[in-house]
Design a protein around this motif. Structure first.
Motif, PDB file in Angstrom:
ATOM      1  N   GLY A   4       0.832  -1.193   0.000  1.00  0.00           N
ATOM      2  CA  GLY A   4       0.000   0.000   0.000  1.00  0.00           C
ATOM      3  C   GLY A   4       0.862   1.237   0.000  1.00  0.00           C
ATOM      4  O   GLY A   4       2.055   1.177   0.339  1.00  0.00           O
ATOM      5  N   PRO A   5       0.321   2.381  -0.389  1.00  0.00           N
ATOM      6  CA  PRO A   5       1.100   3.625  -0.425  1.00  0.00           C
ATOM      7  C   PRO A   5       1.744   3.934   0.924  1.00  0.00           C
ATOM      8  O   PRO A   5       1.071   3.919   1.965  1.00  0.00           O
ATOM      9  N   GLY A   6       3.042   4.175   0.907  1.00  0.00           N
ATOM     10  CA  GLY A   6       3.754   4.472   2.141  1.00  0.00           C
ATOM     11  C   GLY A   6       4.045   3.267   2.993  1.00  0.00           C
ATOM     12  O   GLY A   6       4.598   3.399   4.093  1.00  0.00           O
ATOM     13  N   GLY A   7       3.656   2.082   2.521  1.00  0.00           N
ATOM     14  CA  GLY A   7       3.890   0.871   3.297  1.00  0.00           C
ATOM     15  C   GLY A   7       5.281   0.326   3.075  1.00  0.00           C
ATOM     16  O   GLY A   7       6.209   1.044   2.707  1.00  0.00           O
ATOM     17  N   ARG A   8       5.414  -0.956   3.275  1.00  0.00           N
ATOM     18  CA  ARG A   8       6.724  -1.577   3.117  1.00  0.00           C
ATOM     19  C   ARG A   8       6.781  -2.249   1.749  1.00  0.00           C
ATOM     20  O   ARG A   8       6.525  -1.630   0.719  1.00  0.00           O
ATOM     21  N   ARG A  54       2.435  -2.285  -5.634  1.00  0.00           N
ATOM     22  CA  ARG A  54       1.490  -1.207  -5.325  1.00  0.00           C
ATOM     23  C   ARG A  54       0.266  -1.200  -6.241  1.00  0.00           C
ATOM     24  O   ARG A  54      -0.812  -0.753  -5.842  1.00  0.00           O
ATOM     25  N   ASP A  55       0.429  -1.662  -7.450  1.00  0.00           N
ATOM     26  CA  ASP A  55      -0.628  -1.572  -8.443  1.00  0.00           C
ATOM     27  C   ASP A  55      -1.270  -2.937  -8.663  1.00  0.00           C
ATOM     28  O   ASP A  55      -0.573  -3.945  -8.812  1.00  0.00           O
ATOM     29  N   ASP A  56      -2.595  -2.981  -8.708  1.00  0.00           N
ATOM     30  CA  ASP A  56      -3.298  -4.248  -8.877  1.00  0.00           C
ATOM     31  C   ASP A  56      -2.972  -4.900 -10.219  1.00  0.00           C
ATOM     32  O   ASP A  56      -2.852  -6.126 -10.319  1.00  0.00           O
ATOM     33  N   LEU A 107       0.326   0.371   7.430  1.00  0.00           N
ATOM     34  CA  LEU A 107      -0.486   1.476   6.914  1.00  0.00           C
ATOM     35  C   LEU A 107      -1.141   2.303   8.013  1.00  0.00           C
ATOM     36  O   LEU A 107      -1.743   3.343   7.740  1.00  0.00           O
ATOM     37  N   SER A 120      -7.988   3.195   6.890  1.00  0.00           N
ATOM     38  CA  SER A 120      -6.936   2.853   5.929  1.00  0.00           C
ATOM     39  C   SER A 120      -6.713   1.350   5.876  1.00  0.00           C
ATOM     40  O   SER A 120      -6.542   0.764   4.805  1.00  0.00           O
ATOM     41  N   TYR A 165      -7.492  -1.164   2.625  1.00  0.00           N
ATOM     42  CA  TYR A 165      -6.434  -2.033   2.097  1.00  0.00           C
ATOM     43  C   TYR A 165      -6.884  -3.494   2.087  1.00  0.00           C
ATOM     44  O   TYR A 165      -6.683  -4.226   1.103  1.00  0.00           O
ATOM     45  N   ARG A 170      -9.248  -4.222  -0.680  1.00  0.00           N
ATOM     46  CA  ARG A 170      -8.514  -4.306  -1.942  1.00  0.00           C
ATOM     47  C   ARG A 170      -7.822  -5.658  -2.057  1.00  0.00           C
ATOM     48  O   ARG A 170      -7.832  -6.299  -3.122  1.00  0.00           O
TER      49      ARG A 170
END
Length: 414
Positions: free
Chosen positions: A177-181, A185-187, A215, A226, A230, A233
């Motif tokens: 996820g954005p800003g995660g580890r 990031r993109d499906d 997250l 958040s 996630y 998703r």
């Protein structure tokens, strides 16, 4: 787990290698020391201990909850790196043990863990060759790793081809996820990674994985929102991949938001696997505040099973005492230790007593009633950075007792 390796833990000799062990116990085996039931007063400071009753309570509580939620559980072994505690978790019904790197995997295999989730991408060529041998030599060994790029799939496949692996290695596509580890990031990219796995002759697409804890760092509405977004998703993507196993794995869930994992992912098919690890030890800081058992009606709260014990060695100022414990002994990344009581005495430390800083070997205790020579019990935050500082940890019968007795010893392998 391997009985021979586990039994060997009890035959290990206690000596100067283990900073928790007093000289009076040097030369004893762990089994002998356990039977001796030494008083904690015999142990020096600084010291980290575990509480027997709290450990048992936490293991039972989590086992009951995951069973009721219809989820599987592969506790993260990195929290304790203690095979004895892993065995308790497995005996209570855990599906497997999770590890994060190759050294941890080798410990798990040395003690005969039969089902391991590798919550990372294994790209080390020598490590993959070793893993190949483990899989070939033990048909009952189940292993699943993660991948988050087409290149990582290519590198794993090349290394395993060189090892001439006959058993395909199960992998999960990791969604980040954005800003995660880590994690794709993109499906759309996740689907490309899944396709690359299916084309690799040495790998098998076995599921999808993620870590929601990166997250959010609190249980606020925004943080939980958040996490929820996630996980939804992750669940949507899980339903759109073409797996190569009959029961694909969907795995998420650290020790902070596993209730949301159950709510969002619990209805998916296949095997939904949690990886909570900190719960077995819990704490008096970060996890006490964020655990689902503390902030929601999830049943009886977990109990902190770890405490530090430190002696007042100086009172150079009226409001300042120095304890003989520091960064080499206790965690400090998720909050400073909290003074709780003076061992063996009824006098309170005072409502304003607090630790304001820790150096390498000292802690600054302010506004307390502790005298020079008093042994202070400290509540700690974050077990993942507490146990790694101790190779042999005494387990006491009751940390709330005025004079606790040591009833066991836990060996760690960090």
């Amino acid at each position: 787990m391997k009985a021979k390796a586990m039994n060997a833990l009890g035959r290990e000799r206690l000596d100067w290698r283990f900073k928790a062990i007093p000289a009076s116990a040097h030369g004893m085996t762990v089994d002998t020391a356990r039977e001796a039931r030494l008083p904690l007063d015999d142990f020096g400071t600084p010291l980290l201990t575990l509480d027997a009753g709290a450990l048992d309570h936490n293991v039972r509580t989590m086992a009951r909850w995951t069973e009721a939620a219809g989820l599987l559980h592969a506790p993260h072994g990195k929290t304790t790196m203690a095979p004895e505690l892993w065995r308790r978790q497995l005996d209570a019904g855990a599906w497997g043990i999770t590890v994060a790197n190759l050294p941890q995997l080798r410990v798990a295999r040395a003690f005969g863990v039969r089902r391991v989730m590798y919550a990372s991408t294994l790209l080390d060529q020598a490590g993959l060759a070793w893993l190949s041998g483990e899989l070939e030599g033990d048909p009952g060994f189940e292993f699943v790793a993660w991948v988050d790029s087409v290149r990582s799939v290519k590198l794993m496949d090349e290394a395993l081809r060189m090892a001439r692996n006959q058993r395909r290695v199960d992998v999960c596509v990791e969604l980040g996820g954005p800003g995660g580890r880590t994690g794709v990031r993109d499906d759309g990219d996740a689907r490309k990674v899944a396709a690359a796995v299916r084309k690799a002759g040495t790998l098998r697409l076995a599921g999808i994985a993620g870590y929601e804890g990166a997250l959010a760092h609190d249980a606020s509405r925004k943080g939980r929102g958040s996490v929820d977004a996630y996980l939804r998703r992750l669940g949507n993507l899980a339903g759109g991949l073409k797996y190569e196993v009959d029961e694909p794995v969907v795995t998420a869930g650290g020790s902070a938001f596993f209730d949301q994992v159950a709510d969002v992912l619990g209805g998916l098919g296949g095997r939904v696997v949690l990886r909570a690890g900190a719960y077995v030890v819990h704490d008096d800081g970060f996890y006490r505040g964020i655990s689902p058992f503390a902030r929601a009606a999830q049943g009886e709260p977990l109990r902190s099973a770890m405490h530090a014990w430190a002696r007042v060695v100086s009172r150079p100022e009226h409001a300042l005492a120095l304890l003989d414990v520091g960064k080499r002994d206790v965690p400090f990344d998720e909050g400073l230790p909290v003074p709780q009581l003076v061992r063996g005495k009824a006098k309170p430390l005072g409502d304003d007593a607090r630790i304001t800083a820790v150096n390498d070997q000292h802690a600054f205790l302010r506004d307390s009633a502790a005298d020079v020579g008093d042994v202070v019990r400290l509540g700690l935050s974050h077990p993942c950075t507490a146990l790694d500082k101790w190779t042999m940890i005494p387990v006491v019968d009751d940390a709330d007792s005025r004079h606790p007795v040591v009833v066991d010893y836990v060996r760690t392998y960090f």
